[in-house]
Design a protein around this motif. Sequence first.
Motif, PDB file in Angstrom:
ATOM      1  N   VAL A  31       3.313  41.999 -14.778  1.00 22.72           N
ATOM      2  CA  VAL A  31       4.477  41.627 -15.582  1.00 22.72           C
ATOM      3  C   VAL A  31       5.179  40.461 -14.902  1.00 22.72           C
ATOM      4  O   VAL A  31       5.462  40.499 -13.695  1.00 22.72           O
ATOM      5  N   GLY A  32       5.454  39.410 -15.675  1.00 27.29           N
ATOM      6  CA  GLY A  32       6.243  38.294 -15.168  1.00 27.29           C
ATOM      7  C   GLY A  32       5.639  37.602 -13.960  1.00 27.29           C
ATOM      8  O   GLY A  32       6.363  37.095 -13.098  1.00 27.29           O
ATOM      9  N   GLY A  33       4.312  37.594 -13.865  1.00 26.11           N
ATOM     10  CA  GLY A  33       3.654  36.888 -12.776  1.00 26.11           C
ATOM     11  C   GLY A  33       3.541  37.674 -11.482  1.00 26.11           C
ATOM     12  O   GLY A  33       3.097  37.132 -10.471  1.00 26.11           O
ATOM     13  N   GLU A  34       3.888  38.956 -11.506  1.00 22.81           N
ATOM     14  CA  GLU A  34       3.753  39.759 -10.292  1.00 22.81           C
ATOM     15  C   GLU A  34       3.046  41.073 -10.596  1.00 22.81           C
ATOM     16  O   GLU A  34       3.212  41.649 -11.672  1.00 22.81           O
ATOM     17  N   LEU A  35       2.247  41.519  -9.629  1.00 27.44           N
ATOM     18  CA  LEU A  35       1.599  42.820  -9.746  1.00 27.44           C
ATOM     19  C   LEU A  35       2.583  43.880  -9.282  1.00 27.44           C
ATOM     20  O   LEU A  35       2.879  44.001  -8.093  1.00 27.44           O
ATOM     21  N   ARG A  36       3.073  44.639 -10.237  1.00 23.75           N
ATOM     22  CA  ARG A  36       4.034  45.686  -9.927  1.00 23.75           C
ATOM     23  C   ARG A  36       3.291  46.996  -9.647  1.00 23.75           C
ATOM     24  O   ARG A  36       2.202  47.229 -10.167  1.00 23.75           O
ATOM     25  N   MET A  37       3.898  47.837  -8.833  1.00 20.99           N
ATOM     26  CA  MET A  37       3.302  49.118  -8.486  1.00 20.99           C
ATOM     27  C   MET A  37       3.984  50.243  -9.263  1.00 20.99           C
ATOM     28  O   MET A  37       5.218  50.355  -9.251  1.00 20.99           O
ATOM     29  N   TRP A  38       3.195  51.059  -9.906  1.00 18.35           N
ATOM     30  CA  TRP A  38       3.696  52.160 -10.720  1.00 18.35           C
ATOM     31  C   TRP A  38       3.738  53.435  -9.877  1.00 18.35           C
ATOM     32  O   TRP A  38       2.749  53.803  -9.233  1.00 18.35           O
ATOM     33  N   GLY A  39       4.868  54.090  -9.874  1.00 20.15           N
ATOM     34  CA  GLY A  39       5.023  55.303  -9.095  1.00 20.15           C
ATOM     35  C   GLY A  39       4.971  56.574  -9.901  1.00 20.15           C
ATOM     36  O   GLY A  39       5.163  57.668  -9.359  1.00 20.15           O
ATOM     37  N   GLY A  40       4.709  56.457 -11.199  1.00 16.97           N
ATOM     38  CA  GLY A  40       4.736  57.625 -12.073  1.00 16.97           C
ATOM     39  C   GLY A  40       3.372  58.243 -12.311  1.00 16.97           C
ATOM     40  O   GLY A  40       2.443  58.103 -11.505  1.00 16.97           O
ATOM     41  N   ASP A  41       3.244  58.925 -13.452  1.00 16.62           N
ATOM     42  CA  ASP A  41       2.018  59.643 -13.787  1.00 16.62           C
ATOM     43  C   ASP A  41       0.861  58.673 -14.035  1.00 16.62           C
ATOM     44  O   ASP A  41       1.062  57.521 -14.442  1.00 16.62           O
ATOM     45  N   ALA A  80       7.433  37.932 -21.419  1.00 19.52           N
ATOM     46  CA  ALA A  80       6.731  37.055 -22.352  1.00 19.52           C
ATOM     47  C   ALA A  80       7.704  36.214 -23.164  1.00 19.52           C
ATOM     48  O   ALA A  80       7.492  35.005 -23.374  1.00 19.52           O
ATOM     49  N   VAL A  81       8.766  36.842 -23.623  1.00 21.34           N
ATOM     50  CA  VAL A  81       9.795  36.117 -24.390  1.00 21.34           C
ATOM     51  C   VAL A  81      10.409  35.013 -23.529  1.00 21.34           C
ATOM     52  O   VAL A  81      10.636  33.887 -23.994  1.00 21.34           O
ATOM     53  N   LYS A  82      10.666  35.324 -22.267  1.00 22.22           N
ATOM     54  CA  LYS A  82      11.241  34.331 -21.355  1.00 22.22           C
ATOM     55  C   LYS A  82      10.268  33.181 -21.120  1.00 22.22           C
ATOM     56  O   LYS A  82      10.660  32.011 -21.099  1.00 22.22           O
ATOM     57  N   ALA A  83       8.973  33.511 -20.951  1.00 20.88           N
ATOM     58  CA  ALA A  83       7.978  32.458 -20.710  1.00 20.88           C
ATOM     59  C   ALA A  83       7.829  31.553 -21.929  1.00 20.88           C
ATOM     60  O   ALA A  83       7.651  30.344 -21.795  1.00 20.88           O
ATOM     61  N   TYR A  84       7.906  32.142 -23.123  1.00 21.44           N
ATOM     62  CA  TYR A  84       7.796  31.325 -24.332  1.00 21.44           C
ATOM     63  C   TYR A  84       9.082  30.541 -24.582  1.00 21.44           C
ATOM     64  O   TYR A  84       9.026  29.364 -24.978  1.00 21.44           O
ATOM     65  N   ASP A  85      10.217  31.176 -24.372  1.00 21.41           N
ATOM     66  CA  ASP A  85      11.534  30.541 -24.454  1.00 21.41           C
ATOM     67  C   ASP A  85      11.705  29.751 -25.756  1.00 21.41           C
ATOM     68  O   ASP A  85      12.005  28.558 -25.745  1.00 21.41           O
ATOM     69  N   HIS A  86      11.480  30.431 -26.879  1.00 20.39           N
ATOM     70  CA  HIS A  86      11.646  29.791 -28.197  1.00 20.39           C
ATOM     71  C   HIS A  86      10.772  28.543 -28.340  1.00 20.39           C
ATOM     72  O   HIS A  86      11.137  27.589 -29.043  1.00 20.39           O
ATOM     73  N   GLY A  87       9.635  28.534 -27.670  1.00 18.93           N
ATOM     74  CA  GLY A  87       8.742  27.385 -27.738  1.00 18.93           C
ATOM     75  C   GLY A  87       9.085  26.282 -26.767  1.00 18.93           C
ATOM     76  O   GLY A  87       8.405  25.246 -26.741  1.00 18.93           O
ATOM     77  N   ARG A  88      10.102  26.494 -25.922  1.00 20.57           N
ATOM     78  CA  ARG A  88      10.544  25.454 -24.985  1.00 20.57           C
ATOM     79  C   ARG A  88      10.113  25.741 -23.552  1.00 20.57           C
ATOM     80  O   ARG A  88      10.429  24.982 -22.633  1.00 20.57           O
ATOM     81  N   GLY A  89       9.380  26.844 -23.344  1.00 19.90           N
ATOM     82  CA  GLY A  89       8.911  27.190 -22.006  1.00 19.90           C
ATOM     83  C   GLY A  89       7.846  26.227 -21.513  1.00 19.90           C
ATOM     84  O   GLY A  89       7.307  25.411 -22.264  1.00 19.90           O
ATOM     85  N   ALA A  90       7.554  26.352 -20.238  1.00 18.76           N
ATOM     86  CA  ALA A  90       6.581  25.438 -19.626  1.00 18.76           C
ATOM     87  C   ALA A  90       5.208  25.556 -20.280  1.00 18.76           C
ATOM     88  O   ALA A  90       4.532  24.549 -20.503  1.00 18.76           O
ATOM     89  N   ASP A 226      -2.789  34.727 -10.726  1.00 22.60           N
ATOM     90  CA  ASP A 226      -2.833  33.470  -9.973  1.00 22.60           C
ATOM     91  C   ASP A 226      -3.100  32.244 -10.837  1.00 22.60           C
ATOM     92  O   ASP A 226      -2.761  31.127 -10.439  1.00 22.60           O
ATOM     93  N   CYS A 227      -3.698  32.439 -12.014  1.00 22.92           N
ATOM     94  CA  CYS A 227      -4.158  31.292 -12.801  1.00 22.92           C
ATOM     95  C   CYS A 227      -3.217  30.901 -13.939  1.00 22.92           C
ATOM     96  O   CYS A 227      -3.449  29.880 -14.602  1.00 22.92           O
ATOM     97  N   PHE A 228      -2.175  31.702 -14.172  1.00 23.04           N
ATOM     98  CA  PHE A 228      -1.260  31.391 -15.273  1.00 23.04           C
ATOM     99  C   PHE A 228       0.182  31.471 -14.788  1.00 23.04           C
ATOM    100  O   PHE A 228       0.500  32.253 -13.889  1.00 23.04           O
ATOM    101  N   PRO A 229       1.068  30.688 -15.391  1.00 25.28           N
ATOM    102  CA  PRO A 229       2.488  30.748 -15.021  1.00 25.28           C
ATOM    103  C   PRO A 229       3.063  32.139 -15.272  1.00 25.28           C
ATOM    104  O   PRO A 229       2.560  32.888 -16.122  1.00 25.28           O
ATOM    105  N   PRO A 230       4.135  32.503 -14.555  1.00 26.46           N
ATOM    106  CA  PRO A 230       4.734  33.834 -14.712  1.00 26.46           C
ATOM    107  C   PRO A 230       5.118  34.140 -16.164  1.00 26.46           C
ATOM    108  O   PRO A 230       5.718  33.300 -16.848  1.00 26.46           O
TER     109      PRO A 230
END
Length: 538
Positions: A31-41, A80-90, A226-230
């Motif tokens: 999520v968001g360019g980082e590998l997060r660790m899940w602590g749940g089931d 994803a919404v932040k990365a797209y940014d109404h079509g104005r993202g990088a 590693d190959c795509f922007p966050p």
Amino acid sequence: MTSLEELFPSEEQIPAGVRLPAYVEQREYLVGGELRMWGGDLNPVRSPVFVKTARGVEQKVIGATPLLTSQESLEALSAAVKAYDHGRGAWPSMRVAERIEHVERFLVAMRAQRTAVVNLLMWEIGKTQGDSEKEFDRTIDLIVETIRALKELDRTSSRFVQEQGIMAQIRRAPIGVALCMGPYNYPLNETFSTLFPALLMGNAVIFKPAKFGVLLIRPLLEAFRDCFPPGVINIIYGRGRETVGALMESGQVDLFAFIGTNKGASELKRMHPRPHRLKSVLGLDAKNPAIILDDADLDNTVKECITGTLSFNGQRCTALKVLLVHRKVVKPFLERFSAAVDKLKPGMPWTPGVALTPLPEPGKTDYLRGLVDDAVSKGAKVVNELGGKVNQSFFFPAVVYPVTRDMRLATEEQFGPVIPVMVFDEDEEAVRYVVESQFGQQLSLFGQDSARIGKFIDAFANQVGRINLNCQCQRGPDTFPFNGRKDSAEGTLSVADALRVFSIRTLVAAKTTKDNTTLVQSILTRRESDFLTTDFLF
């Protein structure tokens, strides 16, 4: 032939080259360019392969994946919404050449994981080693071909058109946030056939792997990171109703790529609060028939129908799901076909020459047995000697005849190794079966009389998406359109069509005046716009 009683191996009998590492407890998700660790089931990953132990035959549990909740899926959506940014993202603003460079870097990393992914395909869904290798290699080729098609599209879009005193450049632009969900039978190839066109066209993507074939994405997680922007690609896991339902209910998903059942697709689409804003491309159920005429070449017909009905145990949307045979040839066809089915080699996915393997869906053998029992109770018989024999997750293909309209096998998509055979006398009977079917993906037509075949083609052209003459149903080549009618599909996929599905035509237009011409030429020569440009890719 391998005895079904001796079908499953002991640990010592598994070749070293296909053995998996120790139990894989996956807790990572992207999520968001980082590998997060899940602590749940966690959700256990049970292989269709059983193994002989001192305690008896036991199902192999090869790992586990995160059971995320709606909270984590909405965090992926936010990224994803932040990365797209109404079509104005990088990413959506990036030049096509730069997006291609990111995907080509991913391809390099993906190729390095071939052995790991192929082994997981075998262990997770029971696909033979040869078909697993083919799926991986075909997926690489598909992405390469998609890049080639995008370059061609970019070259075409670089020119200006002039009509009625208006000059314009028409290019394709991204749409927004895409949700991509693939099927378990081709968890790599068919998923990536939508995921990468969506990325290449500048959309931000949320990807949820299929219900089976989940662990095989793990070797690619770091490459995606590693190959795509966050935020450009986000990968989530968990139960679809909770995770995907929350995404759809948000109303922030703009594109929905789904390969599965029409019931599942309808339920998810209904959750979206603004359905007019949701663009969908769906590959759904099918009940593809083979229509075998009395002048068909039986040698070729049997060969094509064996592959068409039983390649990957019949677990393909393009599989032949029912055989309609003319009464004049039904007896010789059944004799040859049943004998050919019984000669198919059962075994483990890595067994050389294996044609039949265990099934990944829990309860699938019971479901298939129920279909056969329903037909038998209404007058049909299993005509091949080994048909319907079961060992744990393995079901030997059953050829069932004569199947009639009142049997479940006549209309229900079995998605497995049961082959219903129906008989017809008049050509119109076969035509009526296709016309009245709720599905309309493909069909196969076997015969040699050109006038008769021509009439069938005309009868079926408005019923299905593809008519195959004297060969099995299939998706490829990937440059061909892949679609369907009725409850079988929405939208069209192919290498070129997928790029169009995940984009929208946008144009810059102006009256052809001297001042406007000077203005546009200045923008072009000074490269003052990334969108309005006559640069193109080789």
